[in-house]
Design a protein around this motif. Structure first.
Motif, PDB file in Angstrom:
ATOM      1  N   ILE A  75      52.343 -34.218  23.379  1.00  0.00           N
ATOM      2  CA  ILE A  75      52.217 -34.808  24.712  1.00  0.00           C
ATOM      3  C   ILE A  75      52.195 -36.322  24.577  1.00  0.00           C
ATOM      4  N   PRO A  76      53.233 -37.015  24.963  1.00  0.00           N
ATOM      5  CA  PRO A  76      53.337 -38.460  24.693  1.00  0.00           C
ATOM      6  C   PRO A  76      52.383 -39.324  25.512  1.00  0.00           C
ATOM      7  N   LEU A  77      51.941 -38.864  26.670  1.00  0.00           N
ATOM      8  CA  LEU A  77      51.146 -39.720  27.558  1.00  0.00           C
ATOM      9  C   LEU A  77      49.673 -39.798  27.192  1.00  0.00           C
ATOM     10  N   TYR A  78      49.147 -38.823  26.424  1.00  0.00           N
ATOM     11  CA  TYR A  78      47.717 -38.749  26.196  1.00  0.00           C
ATOM     12  C   TYR A  78      47.393 -38.516  24.728  1.00  0.00           C
ATOM     13  N   GLY A  79      46.298 -39.123  24.275  1.00  0.00           N
ATOM     14  CA  GLY A  79      45.823 -38.936  22.918  1.00  0.00           C
ATOM     15  C   GLY A  79      44.886 -37.751  22.809  1.00  0.00           C
ATOM     16  N   GLN A  80      44.301 -37.568  21.612  1.00  0.00           N
ATOM     17  CA  GLN A  80      43.477 -36.396  21.359  1.00  0.00           C
ATOM     18  C   GLN A  80      42.241 -36.353  22.261  1.00  0.00           C
ATOM     19  N   GLN A  81      41.591 -37.489  22.467  1.00  0.00           N
ATOM     20  CA  GLN A  81      40.383 -37.490  23.280  1.00  0.00           C
ATOM     21  C   GLN A  81      40.688 -37.105  24.729  1.00  0.00           C
ATOM     22  N   ALA A  82      41.784 -37.636  25.249  1.00  0.00           N
ATOM     23  CA  ALA A  82      42.168 -37.305  26.624  1.00  0.00           C
ATOM     24  C   ALA A  82      42.550 -35.833  26.740  1.00  0.00           C
ATOM     25  N   VAL A  83      43.277 -35.314  25.753  1.00  0.00           N
ATOM     26  CA  VAL A  83      43.665 -33.902  25.782  1.00  0.00           C
ATOM     27  C   VAL A  83      42.429 -33.015  25.701  1.00  0.00           C
ATOM     28  N   ALA A  84      41.464 -33.391  24.842  1.00  0.00           N
ATOM     29  CA  ALA A  84      40.241 -32.606  24.714  1.00  0.00           C
ATOM     30  C   ALA A  84      39.481 -32.564  26.037  1.00  0.00           C
ATOM     31  N   SER A  85      39.375 -33.697  26.707  1.00  0.00           N
ATOM     32  CA  SER A  85      38.679 -33.736  27.996  1.00  0.00           C
ATOM     33  C   SER A  85      39.412 -32.897  29.038  1.00  0.00           C
ATOM     34  N   ALA A  86      40.734 -32.946  29.014  1.00  0.00           N
ATOM     35  CA  ALA A  86      41.517 -32.176  29.968  1.00  0.00           C
ATOM     36  C   ALA A  86      41.369 -30.681  29.725  1.00  0.00           C
ATOM     37  N   MET A  87      41.323 -30.272  28.458  1.00  0.00           N
ATOM     38  CA  MET A  87      41.159 -28.853  28.156  1.00  0.00           C
ATOM     39  C   MET A  87      39.788 -28.350  28.622  1.00  0.00           C
ATOM     40  N   THR A  88      38.760 -29.202  28.488  1.00  0.00           N
ATOM     41  CA  THR A  88      37.444 -28.842  29.004  1.00  0.00           C
ATOM     42  C   THR A  88      37.500 -28.664  30.517  1.00  0.00           C
ATOM     43  N   ALA A  89      38.153 -29.589  31.197  1.00  0.00           N
ATOM     44  CA  ALA A  89      38.267 -29.495  32.649  1.00  0.00           C
ATOM     45  C   ALA A  89      39.035 -28.252  33.069  1.00  0.00           C
ATOM     46  N   LEU A  90      40.072 -27.894  32.327  1.00  0.00           N
ATOM     47  CA  LEU A  90      40.850 -26.697  32.650  1.00  0.00           C
ATOM     48  C   LEU A  90      40.042 -25.424  32.420  1.00  0.00           C
ATOM     49  N   SER A  91      39.163 -25.449  31.429  1.00  0.00           N
ATOM     50  CA  SER A  91      38.277 -24.312  31.213  1.00  0.00           C
ATOM     51  C   SER A  91      37.296 -24.171  32.368  1.00  0.00           C
ATOM     52  N   VAL A  92      36.717 -25.299  32.796  1.00  0.00           N
ATOM     53  CA  VAL A  92      35.791 -25.278  33.922  1.00  0.00           C
ATOM     54  C   VAL A  92      36.501 -24.812  35.192  1.00  0.00           C
ATOM     55  N   ALA A  93      37.752 -25.216  35.354  1.00  0.00           N
ATOM     56  CA  ALA A  93      38.516 -24.835  36.537  1.00  0.00           C
ATOM     57  C   ALA A  93      38.962 -23.382  36.512  1.00  0.00           C
ATOM     58  N   GLY A  94      38.760 -22.681  35.362  1.00  0.00           N
ATOM     59  CA  GLY A  94      39.055 -21.248  35.309  1.00  0.00           C
ATOM     60  C   GLY A  94      40.410 -20.885  34.759  1.00  0.00           C
ATOM     61  N   HIS A  95      41.079 -21.827  34.076  1.00  0.00           N
ATOM     62  CA  HIS A  95      42.428 -21.552  33.577  1.00  0.00           C
ATOM     63  C   HIS A  95      42.462 -21.073  32.126  1.00  0.00           C
ATOM     64  N   LEU A  96      41.424 -21.278  31.354  1.00  0.00           N
ATOM     65  CA  LEU A  96      41.494 -20.893  29.944  1.00  0.00           C
ATOM     66  C   LEU A  96      40.112 -20.573  29.392  1.00  0.00           C
ATOM     67  N   ARG A  97      40.113 -19.811  28.288  1.00  0.00           N
ATOM     68  CA  ARG A  97      38.937 -19.577  27.466  1.00  0.00           C
ATOM     69  C   ARG A  97      39.380 -19.536  26.007  1.00  0.00           C
ATOM     70  N   ARG A  98      38.589 -20.160  25.156  1.00  0.00           N
ATOM     71  CA  ARG A  98      38.839 -20.089  23.716  1.00  0.00           C
ATOM     72  C   ARG A  98      37.985 -18.968  23.135  1.00  0.00           C
ATOM     73  N   VAL A  99      38.583 -18.125  22.287  1.00  0.00           N
ATOM     74  CA  VAL A  99      37.933 -16.910  21.806  1.00  0.00           C
ATOM     75  C   VAL A  99      38.125 -16.780  20.306  1.00  0.00           C
ATOM     76  N   ARG A 100      37.100 -16.288  19.630  1.00  0.00           N
ATOM     77  CA  ARG A 100      37.230 -15.915  18.213  1.00  0.00           C
ATOM     78  C   ARG A 100      36.897 -14.439  18.068  1.00  0.00           C
ATOM     79  N   CYS A 101      37.659 -13.744  17.203  1.00  0.00           N
ATOM     80  CA  CYS A 101      37.503 -12.312  17.011  1.00  0.00           C
ATOM     81  C   CYS A 101      37.422 -12.008  15.527  1.00  0.00           C
ATOM     82  N   ALA A 102      36.465 -11.157  15.117  1.00  0.00           N
ATOM     83  CA  ALA A 102      36.343 -10.714  13.726  1.00  0.00           C
ATOM     84  C   ALA A 102      37.111  -9.414  13.565  1.00  0.00           C
TER      85      ALA A 102
END
Length: 300
Positions: free
Chosen positions: A54-81
């Motif tokens: 993503i050329p417009l945003y760096g890692q910190q901006a992407v991380a903040s956006a992913m948090t916002a998208l999780s709060v907005a109900g679009h994603l969840r990160r999951v780990r499975c054994a």
């Protein structure tokens, strides 16, 4: 692309794609959401990998956006054994994505019923089933396969047909019809213990002497001497199914039960310890930020 079994995973219950799918989100989140939506299934979803693309945003901006998208109900990160058939355990990390925003209750129900299959068997599960061998019983039968008659073979059981197969594999063990009928009950004990025809034939024909004078007596002896033990696989290992999935905090990566991380955030990231809401009046509090994002989702 991530390794097989990892990366992006689409969820069910999504409306058809529309041009205004993310119109209610702020500009940065809208841009990154549209980018993620177009990624293929199984794509890498780490912040570092996304920031490289993503050329417009760096890692910190992407991380903040992913948090916002999780709060907005679009994603969840999951780990499975995952536990494979040999009892080996390993972790798989996935990001479940939805263009349609879902509330915490929906995510908890979906992730709580999640069944995960080992990546190496995913393609096998999806592949068409091979045609059964002539000695196999029809898969749709409700009775044990070893006792199902094959109409094309005169109503003979799998045990009878496996005994007849011995002479075709090695003529030293050629049995007559009467011999197969007499040995059929002994052979059925093998199939009742879960072996297949291939195992049965290989075991009985292995290590034969140079000549077998009495095939009937020889096979009868082997059927008793080489009878396999009773075996029932542990339920938790069947098919590579795992322990319950855990949700990762999208902010810090701490894992927890599916219903313990609302908005995909742990308590520490929702309510930072020692945070003073009056310390910086110009900066919104985390709680206010979450509430504002929820309001945007409800109004869309």
């Amino acid at each position: 692309m991530a390794q097989s079994g990892y990366g992006k995973r689409a969820v069910p219950a999504q409306h058809p794609a529309r041009p205004d799918d993310f119109a209610s989100l702020p500009l940065r989140e809208r841009y990154i959401a549209a980018f993620v939506e177009r990624l293929p299934e199984g794509a890498v979803m780490s912040v570092k990998a996304l920031a490289k693309q993503i050329p417009l945003y760096g890692q910190q901006a992407v991380a903040s956006a992913m948090t916002a998208l999780s709060v907005a109900g679009h994603l969840r990160r999951v780990r499975c054994a995952l536990v494979d058939g040999q009892g080996q355990v390993r972790w798989v990390f996935r990001t479940f994505w939805s263009r349609t925003a879902h509330d915490n209750e929906w995510w908890a129900e979906f992730l709580g019923s999640l069944t995960v299959v080992a990546p190496e068997v995913e393609s096998v599960v999806a592949a068409p089933a091979p045609a059964p061998a002539p000695v196999e019983a029809p898969a749709a039968s409700a009775v044990p396969a070893q006792r199902v008659a094959d109409p094309e073979e005169g109503g003979r059981s799998t045990a009878y047909l496996a005994l007849a197969e011995l002479g075709r594999v090695d003529t030293r063990l050629a049995l007559s019809h009467a011999h197969c009928v007499a040995l059929e009950p002994l052979a059925e004990q093998w199939f009742a213990r879960g072996v297949d025809v291939g195992y049965f034939v290989r075991t009985l024909t292995a290590g034969l002497p140079a000549s077998v004078e009495a095939p009937f007596g020889f096979v009868r002896r082997r059927l008793g001497d080489k009878l396999p033990p009773v075996y029932r696989p542990a339920p938790e290992r069947a098919g590579g199914v795992t322990h319950p999935a855990k949700v990762e905090c999208v902010e810090c990566g701490v894992p927890g039960p599916v219903d313990a991380l609302p908005d995909g955030l742990c308590r520490g990231c929702r309510e930072p310890a020692g945070a003073d809401p009056q310390a910086d009046p110009s900066g919104p509090r985390v709680r206010d930020r979450i509430a504002a994002l929820r309001d945007l989702v409800k109004s869309s």
